[in-house]
Design an enzyme around this catalytic site. Sequence first.
Site, PDB file in Angstrom:
ATOM      1  N   ARG A  52      -7.551  -8.021   2.628  1.00 29.65           N
ATOM      2  CA  ARG A  52      -7.108  -6.623   2.627  1.00 29.65           C
ATOM      3  C   ARG A  52      -5.613  -6.525   2.294  1.00 29.65           C
ATOM      4  O   ARG A  52      -5.201  -5.639   1.549  1.00 29.65           O
ATOM      5  CB  ARG A  52      -7.406  -5.983   3.995  1.00 29.65           C
ATOM      6  CG  ARG A  52      -6.786  -4.616   4.231  1.00 29.65           C
ATOM      7  CD  ARG A  52      -7.203  -3.598   3.160  1.00 29.65           C
ATOM      8  NE  ARG A  52      -6.500  -2.344   3.298  1.00 29.65           N
ATOM      9  CZ  ARG A  52      -5.303  -2.059   2.764  1.00 29.65           C
ATOM     10  NH1 ARG A  52      -4.651  -2.966   2.063  1.00 29.65           N
ATOM     11  NH2 ARG A  52      -4.771  -0.875   2.923  1.00 29.65           N
ATOM     12  N   ILE A  66      -0.384  -1.834  10.293  1.00 30.63           N
ATOM     13  CA  ILE A  66      -1.758  -1.719  10.801  1.00 30.63           C
ATOM     14  C   ILE A  66      -2.678  -2.543   9.894  1.00 30.63           C
ATOM     15  O   ILE A  66      -3.439  -1.996   9.086  1.00 30.63           O
ATOM     16  CB  ILE A  66      -2.234  -0.249  10.847  1.00 30.63           C
ATOM     17  CG1 ILE A  66      -1.254   0.650  11.599  1.00 30.63           C
ATOM     18  CG2 ILE A  66      -3.616  -0.177  11.514  1.00 30.63           C
ATOM     19  CD1 ILE A  66      -1.628   2.129  11.580  1.00 30.63           C
ATOM     20  N   PRO A  67      -2.609  -3.868   9.994  1.00 36.35           N
ATOM     21  CA  PRO A  67      -3.555  -4.672   9.212  1.00 36.35           C
ATOM     22  C   PRO A  67      -4.970  -4.399   9.700  1.00 36.35           C
ATOM     23  O   PRO A  67      -5.214  -4.317  10.910  1.00 36.35           O
ATOM     24  CB  PRO A  67      -3.119  -6.112   9.490  1.00 36.35           C
ATOM     25  CG  PRO A  67      -2.259  -6.049  10.699  1.00 36.35           C
ATOM     26  CD  PRO A  67      -1.721  -4.676  10.808  1.00 36.35           C
ATOM     27  N   HIS A  68      -5.884  -4.215   8.775  1.00 39.05           N
ATOM     28  CA  HIS A  68      -7.250  -3.876   9.136  1.00 39.05           C
ATOM     29  C   HIS A  68      -8.221  -4.376   8.093  1.00 39.05           C
ATOM     30  O   HIS A  68      -7.838  -4.604   6.940  1.00 39.05           O
ATOM     31  CB  HIS A  68      -7.408  -2.357   9.317  1.00 39.05           C
ATOM     32  CG  HIS A  68      -7.012  -1.582   8.101  1.00 39.05           C
ATOM     33  ND1 HIS A  68      -5.704  -1.264   7.823  1.00 39.05           N
ATOM     34  CD2 HIS A  68      -7.745  -1.069   7.090  1.00 39.05           C
ATOM     35  CE1 HIS A  68      -5.653  -0.586   6.694  1.00 39.05           C
ATOM     36  NE2 HIS A  68      -6.879  -0.447   6.223  1.00 39.05           N
ATOM     37  N   CYS A  69      -9.456  -4.537   8.510  1.00 38.22           N
ATOM     38  CA  CYS A  69     -10.510  -4.934   7.576  1.00 38.22           C
ATOM     39  C   CYS A  69     -11.861  -4.567   8.165  1.00 38.22           C
ATOM     40  O   CYS A  69     -11.974  -4.275   9.346  1.00 38.22           O
ATOM     41  CB  CYS A  69     -10.450  -6.436   7.284  1.00 38.22           C
ATOM     42  SG  CYS A  69     -10.906  -7.497   8.669  1.00 38.22           S
TER      43      CYS A  69
END
Length: 157
Positions: A52, A66-69
């Site tokens: 991501r 806000i790292p997200h996957c």
Amino acid sequence: MIDFHAILSLACTRVGVVAQSKKAALEQASERIAAVVPAIEPRGLLEGLLERERLGSTGLGEGVAIPHCRSAQCRVPVAAFFATDSGIDFDAPDDAPVDLLFTLAVPLDEQRQHLEILGALARVFDDPGNLAALRRARSHEALFDAFQRQLASAQRE
């Protein structure tokens, strides 16, 4: 209303995190989440987060990311929230180092909830007073409590 107590546990909320790089911070977040949710394999989660990030930085600016996957390993949304000892280069749009890091993984088919969670987080992190309060937290409990109060307030707006 999103139940952030179900998404973020005290065990996944940490102050004083030491990480020298984006990858190291994401690795620690993946391991912390996997320790609480045994169905999640930390290496797979880390790979999803890094994939991501390759699409574009999840650094928002003002020291927040806000790292997200989405992950096939997730049955429900799960998260880790870290306040780091020193800032991490996260390729944020303002080039500011990141010291507040909310890492989120959601099930593959949860697009609507994923966006709702990100929206609530953006409302919290958009408030300079909230950021200052989070940065003043000196214990895991204080960070967790302050963040949960801010999330509840943001969802009432």
